[in-house]
Design an enzyme around this catalytic site. Structure first.
Site, short mmCIF file in Angstrom:
data_model
loop_
_atom_site.label_atom_id
_atom_site.label_comp_id
_atom_site.label_asym_id
_atom_site.label_seq_id
_atom_site.Cartn_x
_atom_site.Cartn_y
_atom_site.Cartn_z
N GLN A 128 32.38 15.47 9.19
CA GLN A 128 33.70 15.93 8.76
C GLN A 128 34.13 15.18 7.51
O GLN A 128 34.22 13.95 7.51
CB GLN A 128 34.72 15.67 9.89
CG GLN A 128 36.15 16.04 9.54
CD GLN A 128 37.08 15.87 10.74
OE1 GLN A 128 36.64 15.90 11.89
NE2 GLN A 128 38.35 15.68 10.48
N GLY A 129 34.41 15.90 6.43
CA GLY A 129 34.80 15.30 5.16
C GLY A 129 36.28 15.53 4.87
O GLY A 129 36.61 16.36 4.00
N SER A 131 39.10 12.56 5.35
CA SER A 131 39.76 11.35 4.86
C SER A 131 39.14 10.84 3.57
O SER A 131 37.93 10.95 3.34
CB SER A 131 39.70 10.24 5.92
OG SER A 131 40.42 10.61 7.07
N GLU A 246 40.25 18.89 17.49
CA GLU A 246 39.90 17.48 17.62
C GLU A 246 40.88 16.78 18.55
O GLU A 246 40.49 15.94 19.37
CB GLU A 246 39.91 16.81 16.25
CG GLU A 246 39.56 15.32 16.31
CD GLU A 246 39.52 14.68 14.93
OE1 GLU A 246 38.98 13.57 14.82
OE2 GLU A 246 40.01 15.29 13.97
N GLU A 391 51.50 6.57 14.00
CA GLU A 391 52.72 6.50 13.19
C GLU A 391 53.07 7.86 12.60
O GLU A 391 54.25 8.29 12.61
CB GLU A 391 52.53 5.47 12.06
CG GLU A 391 52.44 4.03 12.52
CD GLU A 391 51.05 3.65 13.04
OE1 GLU A 391 50.87 2.51 13.49
OE2 GLU A 391 50.15 4.51 12.99
#
Length: 415
Positions: A128-129, A131, A246, A391
């Site tokens: 998975q690309g 971040s 996810e 957060e």
């Protein structure tokens, strides 16, 4: 909650249970069953082919794409029976759980025919690309670019925390394809071949010596023009679909691994006398209570799905559940260290792994090999980060569902 299992789902349960009993190793269901490292390796290598032969990989997918076309309740029963047997169900998390369902939902027929069969057969590994070094929680600020050059996209940029990139054949990648529009509107979702000269993978070594995470550098990497999922500049909506897969947890099985850990912690506290410590007892009670809340919320969400109804509380569960269980598990692993004591951190005196996951996979032999429980402790530190940080989840829940003011944006200093 008003949930019942229809007769056809219970009949399907018998079919699954019978298959598992016939295909798992002899003695699997016996108390105290164990395997040598060699036996475990042989099982892990042979099991995906057995799953595929039984039709259990991606069984909820439509029949025209190789699945069984299971109903919601049949899929729930499938997950329950594999969890009951403690038998692995996933072949490739990134393929069959993330990008596969995304292609089913947003892909073209050509993309479905090209990629879905290979995902099901385990012939294609994925990473998975999403971040980037400066675009994690604020994913829409990503800087990796893709520029169309004839019938190919030319990709330049960097991704980080890319799990299993060193083994992947393809990356489902977010790239900026239009810099002149609102940042969410100029992103595309690309299926990029990893085995090419324009891609460099660098492992990020963890404290135990493994390198499951990676930095990935794209320098004029190439991707076919038709490998855009959801249309050019439609990647933000598609990415949110992937993230929902996810963050999702099987409603009636997701809590079970935490229950197993709870049982191990209680048994250890009883054995070493820590159960007499009121702080330890309170911590165990708190963990048990939260696991039951997780179970109830899962059933509540499943009830709404089956009945085709939604309310605001259930809609927000997808966001709050991930935040809830990840923080719950982080605190529970700290409690486990308190119960087992300082010796649990040493290789030769660590507790048996029990139901805790094995040492995280990585390239090369670990320089320090923790126990299963310590691996779970280490990994729990990341669970509040991946899939959306706690957060950021709080900000979204507060703004979208509680009506609180948006968090003020801090303008960068003027040069």
């Amino acid at each position: 909650m008003d949930l019942s299992y229809p007769p056809e789902a219970e009949a399907f349960r018998v079919e699954i249970r019978t298959w598992l009993e016939e295909n798992l190793p002899a003695g699997w269901f016996d108390e105290g069953f164990s395997q040598t490292p060699e036996e475990k390796q042989a099982f892990n290598e042979a099991w995906p082919a057995k799953l595929y032969g039984g039709g259990w990989i991606c069984a909820a997918w439509p029949k025209e794409y190789g699945g069984k076309g299971l109903t919601t309740m049949e899929n729930v029963v499938l997950a329950e029976e594999f969890a009951r047997a403690k038998a692995p169900l996933r072949a490739d998390f990134f393929g069959d759980t993330l990008v596969g369902p995304t292609i089913l939902q947003h892909g073209t027929e050509e993309q479905k025919k090209e990629f879905l069969p290979k995902i099901m057969k385990g012939e294609m590994a994925w990473c998975q690309g999403f971040s980037e070094p400066d675009s994690g929680s604020d994913l829409a600020s990503l800087k990796t670019t893709a520029v169309l050059d004839g019938d190919e996209w030319v990709i330049n940029g960097q991704k980080v925390w890319t799990t299993q990139a060193q083994f992947a054949d393809y990356c489902f990648l977010l790239a900026r394809t239009d810099p002149d529009v609102k940042k969410q509107a100029g992103i595309s979702y690309l299926l990029v071949p990893m085995k090419q000269d324009g891609i460099e993978v660098r492992g990020i070594v963890q404290p135990d010596g493994t390198a499951e995470f990676n930095e990935v550098f794209f320098t004029d990497a190439r991707c076919p023009a038709e490998n855009v999922v959801g249309g050019v500049n439609g990647g933000w909506k598609v990415a949110n679909s992937t993230l929902s897969h996810e963050r999702g947890m099987s409603a009636t099985t997701g809590y079970r691994r935490f229950e197993q850990e709870y049982d191990l912690m209680v048994a250890a506290a009883q054995a070493n006398g820590k159960i007499d410590d009121p702080v330890i007892r309170q911590g165990l009670t708190r963990y048990y209570t939260k696991v039951q809340i997780l179970k109830i919320n899962g059933l509540r969400s499943l009830t709404q799905t089956v009945q085709g109804t939604k309310d605001l509380g259930v809609v927000s569960l997808g966001l709050t559940n991930k935040m809830f269980w990840s923080e719950m598990h982080r605190d529970a692993m700290e409690l486990a260290l308190d119960i087992f004591g300082a010796a649990s951190m040493l290789v030769d005196t660590a507790p048996a792994s029990g139901s805790w996951p094995a040492v995280m996979r990585g390239e090369g032999r670990p320089t320090y090999q923790p126990s299963g429980m310590m691996s779970a402790f280490f990994f729990s530190r990341s669970e509040t980060i991946w899939g959306g940080t706690a957060e950021i989840q709080r900000n979204i829940v507060g703004e979208k569902f509680l009506g609180l003011p948006r968090e003020p944006k801090v303008e960068p200093p003027k040069k």
